[in-house]
Design a protein around this motif. Structure first.
Motif, PDB file in Angstrom:
ATOM      1  N   SER A 123       0.827  -1.209   0.000  1.00  0.00           N
ATOM      2  CA  SER A 123       0.000   0.000   0.000  1.00  0.00           C
ATOM      3  C   SER A 123       0.863   1.261   0.000  1.00  0.00           C
ATOM      4  CB  SER A 123      -0.930  -0.008   1.216  1.00  0.00           C
ATOM      5  OG  SER A 123      -1.733   1.143   1.252  1.00  0.00           O
ATOM      6  N   SER A 124       1.970   1.234   0.741  1.00  0.00           N
ATOM      7  CA  SER A 124       2.877   2.388   0.789  1.00  0.00           C
ATOM      8  C   SER A 124       3.499   2.643  -0.572  1.00  0.00           C
ATOM      9  CB  SER A 124       3.987   2.151   1.823  1.00  0.00           C
ATOM     10  OG  SER A 124       3.467   1.966   3.109  1.00  0.00           O
ATOM     11  N   VAL A 125       4.000   1.583  -1.199  1.00  0.00           N
ATOM     12  CA  VAL A 125       4.641   1.712  -2.508  1.00  0.00           C
ATOM     13  C   VAL A 125       3.642   2.212  -3.547  1.00  0.00           C
ATOM     14  CG1 VAL A 125       5.625   0.372  -4.409  1.00  0.00           C
ATOM     15  CG2 VAL A 125       6.455   0.013  -2.084  1.00  0.00           C
ATOM     16  N   LYS A 147       6.307  -6.571  -7.182  1.00  0.00           N
ATOM     17  CA  LYS A 147       5.096  -6.545  -8.015  1.00  0.00           C
ATOM     18  C   LYS A 147       4.176  -5.378  -7.665  1.00  0.00           C
ATOM     19  CE  LYS A 147       2.189  -9.602  -5.177  1.00  0.00           C
ATOM     20  NZ  LYS A 147       1.288 -10.770  -5.192  1.00  0.00           N
ATOM     21  N   SER A 148       4.249  -4.863  -6.441  1.00  0.00           N
ATOM     22  CA  SER A 148       3.382  -3.756  -6.042  1.00  0.00           C
ATOM     23  C   SER A 148       3.613  -2.522  -6.899  1.00  0.00           C
ATOM     24  CB  SER A 148       3.602  -3.416  -4.565  1.00  0.00           C
ATOM     25  OG  SER A 148       4.949  -3.065  -4.318  1.00  0.00           O
ATOM     26  N   VAL A 149       4.841  -2.316  -7.371  1.00  0.00           N
ATOM     27  CA  VAL A 149       5.150  -1.156  -8.210  1.00  0.00           C
ATOM     28  C   VAL A 149       4.437  -1.290  -9.553  1.00  0.00           C
ATOM     29  CG1 VAL A 149       6.969   0.162  -9.346  1.00  0.00           C
ATOM     30  CG2 VAL A 149       7.387  -0.846  -7.084  1.00  0.00           C
ATOM     31  N   ILE A 150       4.590  -2.442 -10.188  1.00  0.00           N
ATOM     32  CA  ILE A 150       3.970  -2.636 -11.503  1.00  0.00           C
ATOM     33  C   ILE A 150       2.454  -2.694 -11.361  1.00  0.00           C
ATOM     34  CG2 ILE A 150       3.950  -4.055 -13.582  1.00  0.00           C
ATOM     35  CD1 ILE A 150       6.743  -5.020 -12.854  1.00  0.00           C
ATOM     36  N   ASN A 151       1.951  -3.223 -10.250  1.00  0.00           N
ATOM     37  CA  ASN A 151       0.512  -3.192  -9.999  1.00  0.00           C
ATOM     38  C   ASN A 151      -0.008  -1.753  -9.988  1.00  0.00           C
ATOM     39  OD1 ASN A 151       0.222  -5.950  -9.807  1.00  0.00           O
ATOM     40  ND2 ASN A 151       0.287  -6.013  -7.582  1.00  0.00           N
ATOM     41  N   ALA A 152       0.772  -0.842  -9.400  1.00  0.00           N
ATOM     42  CA  ALA A 152       0.369   0.564  -9.373  1.00  0.00           C
ATOM     43  C   ALA A 152       0.292   1.141 -10.785  1.00  0.00           C
ATOM     44  CB  ALA A 152       1.340   1.376  -8.523  1.00  0.00           C
ATOM     45  N   LEU A 153       1.202   0.706 -11.661  1.00  0.00           N
ATOM     46  CA  LEU A 153       1.174   1.174 -13.051  1.00  0.00           C
ATOM     47  C   LEU A 153      -0.044   0.617 -13.785  1.00  0.00           C
ATOM     48  CD1 LEU A 153       4.956   0.832 -13.992  1.00  0.00           C
ATOM     49  CD2 LEU A 153       3.771   2.732 -12.888  1.00  0.00           C
ATOM     50  N   VAL A 154      -0.440  -0.601 -13.442  1.00  0.00           N
ATOM     51  CA  VAL A 154      -1.677  -1.154 -14.005  1.00  0.00           C
ATOM     52  C   VAL A 154      -2.866  -0.305 -13.588  1.00  0.00           C
ATOM     53  CG1 VAL A 154      -3.270  -3.115 -13.924  1.00  0.00           C
ATOM     54  CG2 VAL A 154      -0.816  -3.521 -14.175  1.00  0.00           C
ATOM     55  N   LEU A 155      -2.857   0.174 -12.351  1.00  0.00           N
ATOM     56  CA  LEU A 155      -3.972   0.961 -11.838  1.00  0.00           C
ATOM     57  C   LEU A 155      -4.039   2.353 -12.457  1.00  0.00           C
ATOM     58  CD1 LEU A 155      -3.796   0.059  -8.031  1.00  0.00           C
ATOM     59  CD2 LEU A 155      -5.493  -0.721  -9.690  1.00  0.00           C
ATOM     60  N   TYR A 465       7.229 -16.276  -5.375  1.00  0.00           N
ATOM     61  CA  TYR A 465       6.978 -15.475  -4.168  1.00  0.00           C
ATOM     62  C   TYR A 465       7.288 -16.297  -2.927  1.00  0.00           C
ATOM     63  CZ  TYR A 465       5.116 -12.055  -1.018  1.00  0.00           C
ATOM     64  OH  TYR A 465       5.009 -11.126  -0.029  1.00  0.00           O
ATOM     65  N   PRO A 466       8.092 -15.713  -1.981  1.00  0.00           N
ATOM     66  CA  PRO A 466       8.869 -14.497  -2.182  1.00  0.00           C
ATOM     67  C   PRO A 466      10.015 -14.730  -3.171  1.00  0.00           C
ATOM     68  CG  PRO A 466       9.393 -15.504  -0.052  1.00  0.00           C
ATOM     69  CD  PRO A 466       8.296 -16.326  -0.663  1.00  0.00           C
ATOM     70  N   PRO A 467      10.637 -13.658  -3.691  1.00  0.00           N
ATOM     71  CA  PRO A 467      10.557 -12.264  -3.256  1.00  0.00           C
ATOM     72  C   PRO A 467       9.472 -11.438  -3.930  1.00  0.00           C
ATOM     73  CG  PRO A 467      12.325 -12.489  -4.836  1.00  0.00           C
ATOM     74  CD  PRO A 467      11.759 -13.870  -4.643  1.00  0.00           C
ATOM     75  N   GLY A 468       8.756 -11.960  -4.918  1.00  0.00           N
ATOM     76  CA  GLY A 468       7.677 -11.182  -5.518  1.00  0.00           C
ATOM     77  C   GLY A 468       8.121 -10.259  -6.626  1.00  0.00           C
ATOM     78  N   ILE A 469       9.304 -10.524  -7.215  1.00  0.00           N
ATOM     79  CA  ILE A 469       9.781  -9.764  -8.375  1.00  0.00           C
ATOM     80  C   ILE A 469       9.308 -10.503  -9.622  1.00  0.00           C
ATOM     81  CG2 ILE A 469      11.810  -8.961  -9.641  1.00  0.00           C
ATOM     82  CD1 ILE A 469      13.270  -8.976  -6.874  1.00  0.00           C
ATOM     83  N   PRO A 470       8.511  -9.871 -10.484  1.00  0.00           N
ATOM     84  CA  PRO A 470       7.947 -10.593 -11.633  1.00  0.00           C
ATOM     85  C   PRO A 470       9.016 -11.128 -12.584  1.00  0.00           C
ATOM     86  CG  PRO A 470       6.735  -8.558 -11.244  1.00  0.00           C
ATOM     87  CD  PRO A 470       7.959  -8.501 -10.361  1.00  0.00           C
ATOM     88  N   ILE A 471       8.854 -12.389 -12.974  1.00  0.00           N
ATOM     89  CA  ILE A 471       9.631 -12.951 -14.081  1.00  0.00           C
ATOM     90  C   ILE A 471       9.061 -12.403 -15.380  1.00  0.00           C
ATOM     91  CG2 ILE A 471      10.358 -15.088 -15.226  1.00  0.00           C
ATOM     92  CD1 ILE A 471       9.749 -16.524 -12.524  1.00  0.00           C
ATOM     93  N   LEU A 472       7.746 -12.311 -15.408  1.00  0.00           N
ATOM     94  CA  LEU A 472       7.004 -11.696 -16.510  1.00  0.00           C
ATOM     95  C   LEU A 472       5.988 -10.729 -15.931  1.00  0.00           C
ATOM     96  CD1 LEU A 472       6.147 -14.631 -18.966  1.00  0.00           C
ATOM     97  CD2 LEU A 472       7.392 -12.534 -19.567  1.00  0.00           C
ATOM     98  N   ALA A 473       5.803  -9.601 -16.622  1.00  0.00           N
ATOM     99  CA  ALA A 473       4.773  -8.636 -16.251  1.00  0.00           C
ATOM    100  C   ALA A 473       3.924  -8.340 -17.477  1.00  0.00           C
ATOM    101  CB  ALA A 473       5.413  -7.363 -15.714  1.00  0.00           C
ATOM    102  N   PRO A 474       2.717  -7.829 -17.296  1.00  0.00           N
ATOM    103  CA  PRO A 474       1.875  -7.509 -18.445  1.00  0.00           C
ATOM    104  C   PRO A 474       2.582  -6.576 -19.429  1.00  0.00           C
ATOM    105  CG  PRO A 474       0.605  -7.364 -16.421  1.00  0.00           C
ATOM    106  CD  PRO A 474       2.029  -7.554 -16.015  1.00  0.00           C
ATOM    107  N   GLY A 475       2.500  -6.934 -20.720  1.00  0.00           N
ATOM    108  CA  GLY A 475       3.097  -6.110 -21.760  1.00  0.00           C
ATOM    109  C   GLY A 475       4.481  -6.541 -22.199  1.00  0.00           C
ATOM    110  N   GLU A 476       5.001  -7.636 -21.627  1.00  0.00           N
ATOM    111  CA  GLU A 476       6.351  -8.091 -21.952  1.00  0.00           C
ATOM    112  C   GLU A 476       6.319  -9.311 -22.869  1.00  0.00           C
ATOM    113  OE1 GLU A 476       8.321  -6.511 -17.753  1.00  0.00           O
ATOM    114  OE2 GLU A 476       8.254  -8.659 -18.163  1.00  0.00           O
ATOM    115  N   VAL A 477       7.325  -9.399 -23.735  1.00  0.00           N
ATOM    116  CA  VAL A 477       7.424 -10.501 -24.690  1.00  0.00           C
ATOM    117  C   VAL A 477       7.934 -11.752 -23.985  1.00  0.00           C
ATOM    118  CG1 VAL A 477       8.541 -11.325 -26.797  1.00  0.00           C
ATOM    119  CG2 VAL A 477       7.819  -8.942 -26.628  1.00  0.00           C
ATOM    120  N   ILE A 478       7.276 -12.859 -24.222  1.00  0.00           N
ATOM    121  CA  ILE A 478       7.691 -14.138 -23.651  1.00  0.00           C
ATOM    122  C   ILE A 478       8.734 -14.769 -24.566  1.00  0.00           C
ATOM    123  CG2 ILE A 478       6.898 -16.400 -22.882  1.00  0.00           C
ATOM    124  CD1 ILE A 478       4.074 -15.156 -22.646  1.00  0.00           C
TER     125      ILE A 478
END
Length: 511
Positions: A123-125, A147-155, A465-478
């Protein structure tokens, strides 16, 4: 002074809450509040002693309606699980005890303002990001963010400008943000509104935070710091610089990690040039209107504890971590890394309280050692990835616990070592971003078997998870390398999160 009014009989229409608030304000005016105070906790104690009859929520009514809950948590705990009311203030618009507790936290952490957060550092991030940019704005950040950072960008629809970090090719861990790479990103994106830094990383890597802040400010950008794992930087000696001392505009601090408060409690700190009233409005878009006073009081008490005892406590933490590092390295096969990694750029500093241990040389993935420690030795560490484990050492640890961990690792090497030659290369795989996170997340998509997704654009998250750093995020090429990494991580036992398919056999891709 407050104790003197608890037995006063109030006549007429005057309410005891108004009297309490009057005397509380008078007490503050007289200068009796200090870092030895814990305003929220003290208000709860006054409330508990009054034996108020509850005709409000929560519905368990001090545990009477849920005896199993009362037995689990204890009488005092359920008695303090109360709703917002005048004597206890309100987190959404604090005017008395919560406001004062936040002011004391700001003073203790060297911030202009501090917000108590009860939705975790996620929530803080997200509040930092949502306060700093809006739809279409650019934000410069490392790709190895939580992932909280990229989630914020989705929002909010902001556009990420990723700086792919350097990687230690042996350890397979992402390093810090190099000032030269930040300068390149700023030059290429002068319209960006903010720069976000992970400091420290989960593994203890620190960037040159002062230089990054200075560079961001020279280009009229905010500098935000995800300082989830750096609470101790504010109180310990010989620690890497903390975000507020470095001049950052905002910092998210997980008090519940190394600071000793209850899980899910956190702080959002702001600097002097930030409109904290606006940040407060952003926070209230997503934060609960029913804040837990157990979490709030734990933040209050923990701030007081750290202010009074933090330097000595974290001195012992550093000693224990360095002792553990030396003992683990003497086993052979394991590598507990530390300050020797510092190179003045991508590893500007190192947080020695992070006991990160490389395991691949004994033929075991970090997650395999993690599982063995828990299942065979009753030792729960923070996480294991493909090549490393992290044992989180903080103010509640004891030297005998360290000895038990060291002994278990020696035993694991003796009993479970394998040939490491067949293990997957652990290097970070830099993603290619072709669509914004928000656009990809909400776009029309389809589910395909993971082996059939190479070359397609991902529309969801995939992470260990943990650590919760995305291997893939929305918008990235697999890519094939990413597919191989995900399958290997699954086989080794990593906890995979993010995809709509809970078994991660399928991934959603853009149509």
């Amino acid at each position: 002074m407050l104790k003197q009014v608890k037995n006063v009989t109030i006549k007429g229409q005057k309410k005891i809450s108004s009297v309490l608030l009057f005397f509380y304000a008078l007490e503050k005016k007289m200068g009796n509040l200090s870092q030895t105070s814990a305003p929220v906790y003290e208000a709860l104690e006054r409330f508990r002693k009054k034996r108020v009859v509850p005709f409000d929520v929560p519905g368990h009514k001090r545990g009477r309606g849920n005896p199993e809950l009362r037995e689990l948590l204890g009488e005092k705990c359920v008695n303090l699980d109360v709703n917002s009311m005048k004597p206890l203030d309100n987190l959404c618009h604090p005017v008395s005890v919560i406001r004062d507790a936040e002011e004391l936290a700001a003073e203790a952490f060297g911030a202009a303002h501090a917000f108590f957060m009860v939705g975790g550092t996620t929530s803080s991030v997200q509040s930092m990001v949502l306060s700093s940019c809006k739809a279409g704005d650019k934000i410069i950040l490392p790709r190895n963010v939580h992932k909280s950072v990229i989630n914020a960008l989705v929002l909010n629809g902001a556009i990420p400008v990723y700086i792919n970090p350097q990687v230690d090719s042996k350890l397979g861990i992402s390093l810090g943000m190099e000032i030269g790479e930040v300068a390149k990103a700023i030059k290429a994106n002068p319209d960006a509104t903010a720069v976000l830094v992970n400091n420290p990383t989960y593994y203890g890597i620190c960037s040159d935070l002062r230089s990054i802040v200075k560079l961001a400010h020279e280009h009229n950008m905010l500098c935000l710091v995800d300082e989830a794992h750096g609470t101790h930087f504010y109180f310990g000696k010989n620690m890497p610089v903390n975000a507020m001392a470095a001049g950052a505009d905002m910092a998210s601090v997980s008090m519940h990690k190394s600071g000793g408060s209850l899980t899910q409690s956190s702080l959002l700190l702001t600097g002097p040039n930030v409109n904290w009233e606006y940040v407060s409005q952003i926070i209230n878009l997503t934060q609960t209107t029913s804040a837990s006073y157990l979490l709030l009081s734990s933040l209050d008490i923990s701030r007081r504890n750290l202010y009074m005892r933090g330097e000595a406590s974290f001195g012992k933490v550093q000693e224990m971590a360095e002792y553990a590092r030396e003992e683990i390295n003497s086993i052979g096969g394991f590598y507990a890394y530390g300050r020797e990694l510092k190179n003045g750029s991508s590893i500007y500093d190192f947080d020695v309280t992070k006991l990160s241990v490389y395991t691949r040389d004994i033929g075991l993935a970090g997650i395999e050692v993690y599982d063995l420690l828990r299942d065979e030795y009753d030792i729960q560490i923070e996480f294991g990835d493909i090549a490393n484990i992290l044992a989180y050492i903080s103010i509640g640890d004891r030297i005998q616990d360290i000895e038990r961990l060291v002994g278990a690792l020696a035993d694991i090497k003796r009993l479970y070592s394998k040939d490491p030659s067949q293990m997957l290369n652990t290097e970070y795989i830099a993603p290619k971003v072709v669509v914004s996170p928000q656009k990809a997340f909400y776009a029309k998509d389809e589910s395909l078997p993971i082996r059939e997704t190479a070359g397609r654009i991902c529309s969801e998250f995939v992470m260990c998870y943990p650590p919760g750093i995305p291997i893939l995020a929305p918008g990235e090429v697999i890519t094939k390398d990413i597919i191989d990494y995900i399958i290997y991580a699954k086989e080794k036992g990593c906890s995979m999160q993010g995809p709509e398919d809970p078994d991660v056999n399928n991934i959603n891709v853009l149509v």
